[in-house]
Design an enzyme around this catalytic site. Structure first.
Site, mmCIF file in Angstrom:
data_model
loop_
_atom_site.group_PDB
_atom_site.id
_atom_site.type_symbol
_atom_site.label_atom_id
_atom_site.label_comp_id
_atom_site.label_asym_id
_atom_site.label_seq_id
_atom_site.Cartn_x
_atom_site.Cartn_y
_atom_site.Cartn_z
ATOM 1 N N GLN A 106 -0.497 14.654 -1.116
ATOM 2 C CA GLN A 106 -1.871 14.251 -0.700
ATOM 3 C C GLN A 106 -2.464 14.133 0.697
ATOM 4 O O GLN A 106 -1.566 13.736 1.814
ATOM 5 C CB GLN A 106 -1.525 12.587 -0.880
ATOM 6 C CG GLN A 106 -2.936 11.614 -0.580
ATOM 7 C CD GLN A 106 -2.645 10.415 -1.065
ATOM 8 O OE1 GLN A 106 -3.811 9.415 -0.788
ATOM 9 N NE2 GLN A 106 -1.451 9.733 -1.498
ATOM 10 N N PRO A 129 0.845 -1.283 0.002
ATOM 11 C CA PRO A 129 0.115 0.139 -0.063
ATOM 12 C C PRO A 129 0.738 1.491 -0.043
ATOM 13 O O PRO A 129 1.797 1.201 0.786
ATOM 14 C CB PRO A 129 -0.939 -0.152 1.271
ATOM 15 C CG PRO A 129 -0.854 -1.732 1.684
ATOM 16 C CD PRO A 129 0.543 -2.157 1.018
ATOM 17 N N CYS A 132 -8.786 6.021 1.484
ATOM 18 C CA CYS A 132 -8.514 5.395 2.909
ATOM 19 C C CYS A 132 -9.617 4.821 3.596
ATOM 20 O O CYS A 132 -10.496 5.577 3.923
ATOM 21 C CB CYS A 132 -7.690 6.255 3.645
ATOM 22 S SG CYS A 132 -6.983 5.340 5.127
ATOM 23 N N VAL A 185 0.828 4.083 1.472
ATOM 24 C CA VAL A 185 0.844 4.399 2.797
ATOM 25 C C VAL A 185 2.320 4.184 3.461
ATOM 26 O O VAL A 185 2.884 4.634 4.340
ATOM 27 C CB VAL A 185 -0.191 4.224 3.712
ATOM 28 C CG1 VAL A 185 -0.272 2.793 4.280
ATOM 29 C CG2 VAL A 185 0.024 5.342 5.115
#
Length: 167
Positions: free
Chosen positions: A68, A13, A97, A15
């Site tokens: 972002q 991911p 998310c 993140v």
């Protein structure tokens, strides 16, 4: 990074992998546009200049770059985006998310259930920035609803939509 028996992912991911080192690595392999990790707009506003730059990690070899943000308030989003705009080429609102923390703290994909709020955030940010404003979204179970939502984002001023193609 995965337990035995868990599905294997082609990539981890965003993140976990959007810091500068990863962004430069993927650029060496042909990536032409990168995003920072998702940054909480209200947290970004509380930081000093050096701490904000450390979150974005601007680098001349990492352009174009999109910062972002996660936010749930038009003015907070705009204020954070204005602090970032000199260090990037676009600002993005993350509506993708689905993590429990995002739901609990009222940001990310849960906001897709509040189109009026999202429209106000996109309209405010896109009108108040000198660089493009973009949105990352998920899809709804209903294709027509997804299309209406995407068209609303475009009409509100989103320059680009990134669609995370799952609900």
């Amino acid at each position: 990074w995965r337990k035995i028996g868990e599905p294997r992912h082609v990539c981890a991911p965003m993140v976990w992998n959007s810091e500068l080192a990863f962004r430069l690595l993927v650029r060496r392999h042909g990536c032409q546009l990168t995003y920072t990790p998702m940054i909480l707009a209200r947290k970004f506003l509380r930081l000093d200049h050096a701490e904000r730059l450390a979150m974005i990690e601007p680098d001349s070899h990492d352009r174009p770059l999109v910062v972002q943000f996660a936010a749930d308030d038009p003015q907070t989003l705009l204020a954070a985006a204005r602090l970032a705009e000199a260090h990037c080429d676009a600002v993005d609102l993350n509506l993708g998310c689905p993590q429990p923390q995002a739901v609990r703290d009222h940001y990310g994909s849960i906001l897709m259930e509040e189109p009026e709020l999202v429209e106000a955030m996109v309209r405010t940010a896109s009108a108040g920035l000198s660089i493009p404003f973009t949105v990352k979204m998920r899809i709804f179970d209903d294709v027509e609803r997804t299309t209406r939502f995407a068209r609303m984002l475009e009409a509100a001023g989103a320059s680009l939509l990134t669609v995370h193609g799952r609900t």
